[in-house]
Design an enzyme around this catalytic site. Sequence first.
Site, PDB file in Angstrom:
ATOM      1  N   TYR A   7      -2.715  -1.947   9.394  1.00  0.00           N
ATOM      2  CA  TYR A   7      -2.809  -2.330   7.979  1.00  0.00           C
ATOM      3  C   TYR A   7      -1.523  -1.984   7.235  1.00  0.00           C
ATOM      4  CZ  TYR A   7      -4.351  -2.016   3.079  1.00  0.00           C
ATOM      5  OH  TYR A   7      -4.461  -2.146   1.714  1.00  0.00           O
TER       6      TYR A   7
ATOM      7  N   SER B 110       0.834  -1.200   0.000  1.00  0.00           N
ATOM      8  CA  SER B 110       0.000   0.000   0.000  1.00  0.00           C
ATOM      9  C   SER B 110       0.865   1.246   0.000  1.00  0.00           C
ATOM     10  CB  SER B 110      -0.888  -0.005   1.248  1.00  0.00           C
ATOM     11  OG  SER B 110      -1.495   1.259   1.441  1.00  0.00           O
TER      12      SER B 110
END
Length: 235
Positions: A146, A132
């Site tokens: 995350y 990400s």
Amino acid sequence: MKKKKILILGASSDIGVQLIKKLLQNNWIVYAHYNKSKKVLNNLKNQIKLININFLNSNIQIKKQIKKIQAIHFDAYINLVGFIDNKSFENFDIDNLMKSLKVNSIVPLYILKKIVKNMIKKRKGRIIQSSSIGVKFGGGSNTFNYSLSKHVNEFIPRDYKKWAKNNVLFNVLRIGVTNTKIHKKINKKNLKKRISLIPINRMAESKEIVELINFLISDKNTYITGQTINISGGE
């Protein structure tokens, strides 16, 4: 011509569903992993092989489930798992951090460890771990767990150098803000403000991510390996 087989972890994600459709058009045999979100795969279930593994099960259960698929020769493996729990650095604890790491990173790496052996033996394989853009910025205000788990996915084992000699190529795709349902799960996210920080001034679309994945796992990719590739609109 023998059909190629692919294992997609997190296949019920928006990108996963779009990728499945693309691969079916290209005559792949798709093994689609899901945890709970089977519903979005129902329209495709007669064309794909569904694999249900809950990455939060006990390690013994997970190993038993993986054992059922590790003998299959997959031509490609993609980890698109994206579990978000909306935890910031200030409010994470050991339990929820370990949960994110196990789901997004640890179990997918263990699965890769088991199936890459056949790729090396058959001298053919393409591997993609998803990361990400949050990794680059230290995570968002509510995505510490995350983003840290995605940072783990950017760790490419040095073994890839040996694998490359056997036509097994390993890359990481660092994905930017994309028009998918996962962003709706992030608390207090001002998407307009976030989009204004992207040089291209818009979110990516799933199909743009899919096109890059499709190239990286195809026979057209004969040389790209060991790389972390940004697809983030210039961020």
